[in-house]
Design a protein around this motif. Structure first.
Motif, PDB file in Angstrom:
ATOM      1  N   ALA A  57       0.484  -1.349   0.017  1.00 34.88           N
ATOM      2  CA  ALA A  57      -0.042  -0.185  -0.091  1.00 34.88           C
ATOM      3  C   ALA A  57       1.045   1.294  -0.066  1.00 34.88           C
ATOM      4  N   LEU A  58       1.798   1.121   1.061  1.00 31.58           N
ATOM      5  CA  LEU A  58       2.952   2.271   0.899  1.00 31.58           C
ATOM      6  C   LEU A  58       3.579   3.000  -0.951  1.00 31.58           C
ATOM      7  N   VAL A  59       4.249   1.242  -0.604  1.00 31.75           N
ATOM      8  CA  VAL A  59       4.403   1.418  -2.454  1.00 31.75           C
ATOM      9  C   VAL A  59       2.984   2.204  -3.576  1.00 31.75           C
ATOM     10  N   ARG A  60       2.307   1.503  -3.410  1.00 28.93           N
ATOM     11  CA  ARG A  60       1.542   1.979  -4.435  1.00 28.93           C
ATOM     12  C   ARG A  60       1.674   3.492  -3.594  1.00 28.93           C
ATOM     13  N   GLU A  61       1.361   4.414  -2.903  1.00 27.65           N
ATOM     14  CA  GLU A  61       0.967   5.670  -2.299  1.00 27.65           C
ATOM     15  C   GLU A  61       2.189   6.548  -3.126  1.00 27.65           C
ATOM     16  N   GLY A  62       2.835   5.357  -3.657  1.00 30.02           N
ATOM     17  CA  GLY A  62       4.649   6.330  -3.752  1.00 30.02           C
ATOM     18  C   GLY A  62       4.164   6.738  -5.264  1.00 30.02           C
ATOM     19  N   GLU A  63       4.124   5.412  -5.886  1.00 34.27           N
ATOM     20  CA  GLU A  63       3.415   5.466  -7.096  1.00 34.27           C
ATOM     21  C   GLU A  63       2.776   6.954  -7.655  1.00 34.27           C
ATOM     22  N   ASP A  64       1.151   6.759  -6.701  1.00 32.17           N
ATOM     23  CA  ASP A  64       0.859   8.187  -7.459  1.00 32.17           C
ATOM     24  C   ASP A  64       0.823   9.183  -7.325  1.00 32.17           C
ATOM     25  N   VAL A  65       2.169   8.984  -6.526  1.00 33.75           N
ATOM     26  CA  VAL A  65       2.326  10.687  -5.092  1.00 33.75           C
ATOM     27  C   VAL A  65       3.480  10.923  -6.990  1.00 33.75           C
ATOM     28  N   VAL A  66       4.441  10.224  -6.739  1.00 32.18           N
ATOM     29  CA  VAL A  66       5.330  10.417  -8.685  1.00 32.18           C
ATOM     30  C   VAL A  66       4.247  10.851  -9.882  1.00 32.18           C
ATOM     31  N   ASP A  67       3.690   9.632  -9.711  1.00 25.98           N
ATOM     32  CA  ASP A  67       2.916   9.798 -11.031  1.00 25.98           C
ATOM     33  C   ASP A  67       2.241  11.514 -11.005  1.00 25.98           C
ATOM     34  N   GLU A  68       1.592  12.418 -10.528  1.00 23.01           N
ATOM     35  CA  GLU A  68       0.721  13.021 -10.074  1.00 23.01           C
ATOM     36  C   GLU A  68       1.963  14.738 -10.301  1.00 23.01           C
ATOM     37  N   ALA A  69       3.105  14.419  -9.037  1.00 21.27           N
ATOM     38  CA  ALA A  69       3.729  15.166  -9.482  1.00 21.27           C
ATOM     39  C   ALA A  69       4.379  15.323 -11.349  1.00 21.27           C
ATOM     40  N   SER A  70       4.966  14.218 -11.159  1.00 20.81           N
ATOM     41  CA  SER A  70       5.178  14.121 -13.166  1.00 20.81           C
ATOM     42  C   SER A  70       4.870  14.184 -14.159  1.00 20.81           C
ATOM     43  N   GLY A  71       3.073  14.524 -13.760  1.00 19.50           N
ATOM     44  CA  GLY A  71       2.392  15.594 -15.132  1.00 19.50           C
ATOM     45  C   GLY A  71       2.821  16.711 -14.980  1.00 19.50           C
TER      46      GLY A  71
END
Length: 283
Positions: A57-71
């Motif tokens: 769950a922590l890793v999925r949260e991290g993936e969401d965060v970097v995806d948002e910042a990547s945008g």
């Protein structure tokens, strides 16, 4: 000046002016940003449970965060990479920056309504203390920051460590064609008096060394300040009075007491400054 910038992010990243500031710096310097999310698997709630789904769950949260910042970086035309790592945040950030040969770490400090679980407290301070490369810190300010910097403050106490940081700041100022303000402060506290001993550069000598280094780099607009008082107050006061855009300073000082400046001056400056602060250690 910088080729590769490591930008640790959390759920507040997209709201952080530091994300946009790092993008400005990267575009100006033709640098690459790497967005790093550290899934904090070292905290008690994870180590005690030992459950893989918690880590997932922590890793999925991290993936969401970097995806948002990547945008955001996509919209700003910045070249970037992303990574999600597991571990204790501060150590993981520093180790990753060394392993990937990043030459600058950018991290936020304080922010609106206490945003950023990373930085209010321990993580940024630890990274500043441990990182062998410069660390740019800045508050999560809605208004953003001036860039390119037009005026930069270089505090010095005459130590080799402070001069090393000043040279780094002068190299940056020369590339930016920024005005330079050199500040030295005689600390009038009893603590400073207790630590004083041996031969130390006088206030004028400390300033003169930095001025001479500025002249060698062709920097003409140099203003000097020799003050007496509380060093961190004088640093913050000079930034405000002179409307300066950034501070570049060392994390150790003339007393040679295991990063005494970080504990007393640099740490307070990083925590309280309303402009970017670039700290340069002696690792």
């Amino acid at each position: 000046m910088y080729d590769s910038i490591l930008l640790p992010v959390d759920e507040a990243a997209v709201e952080s002016s530091l994300l946009y500031h790092a993008a400005e710096l990267a575009n100006w310097d033709d640098a690459t940003i790497e967005l790093l999310y550290v899934a904090d698997t070292g905290r008690d709630s994870v180590t005690v449970s030992g459950e893989g789904d918690v880590v997932d769950a922590l890793v999925r949260e991290g993936e969401d965060v970097v995806d948002e910042a990547s945008g955001v970086l996509d919209s700003l035309g910045v070249e970037y990479d992303t990574s999600v790592q597991q571990g204790s945040p501060a150590k993981t950030i520093v180790d990753y920056a060394e392993h990937e040969d990043h030459d600058l770490i950018a991290m936020p400090t304080h922010g609106r309504e206490g945003l950023s679980r990373y930085l209010l407290g321990s993580v940024t301070g630890k990274v500043v203390r441990l990182a062998p490369m410069p660390v740019l810190t800045a508050p999560l300010e809605e208004e953003g920051f001036e860039f390119p910097y037009e005026g930069m403050l270089l505090p010095t106490d005459g130590s080799d460590e402070a001069l090393r940081a000043a040279r780094h700041g002068l190299d940056f100022a020369a590339e930016l064609d920024a005005d330079v303000h050199v500040l030295t402060v005689t600390d009038d506290s009893l603590l400073a008096d207790a630590f004083d001993g041996g031969e130390e550069a006088s206030s004028s000598e400390a300033v003169d060394e930095v001025v001479e280094a500025a002249e060698r780099r062709g920097i003409e607009n140099v203003t000097t300040h020799v003050e007496t008082g509380d060093p961190d107050d004088e640093i913050l006061g000079t930034v405000e009075r002179e409307a300066l855009d950034a501070v570049v300073m060392g994390t150790t000082g003339r007393h040679g007491l295991d990063r005494v400046l970080l504990g007393s001056v640099a740490e307070k400056t990083v925590r309280q400054a309303e402009v970017p602060v670039i700290t340069v250690g002696d690792n």
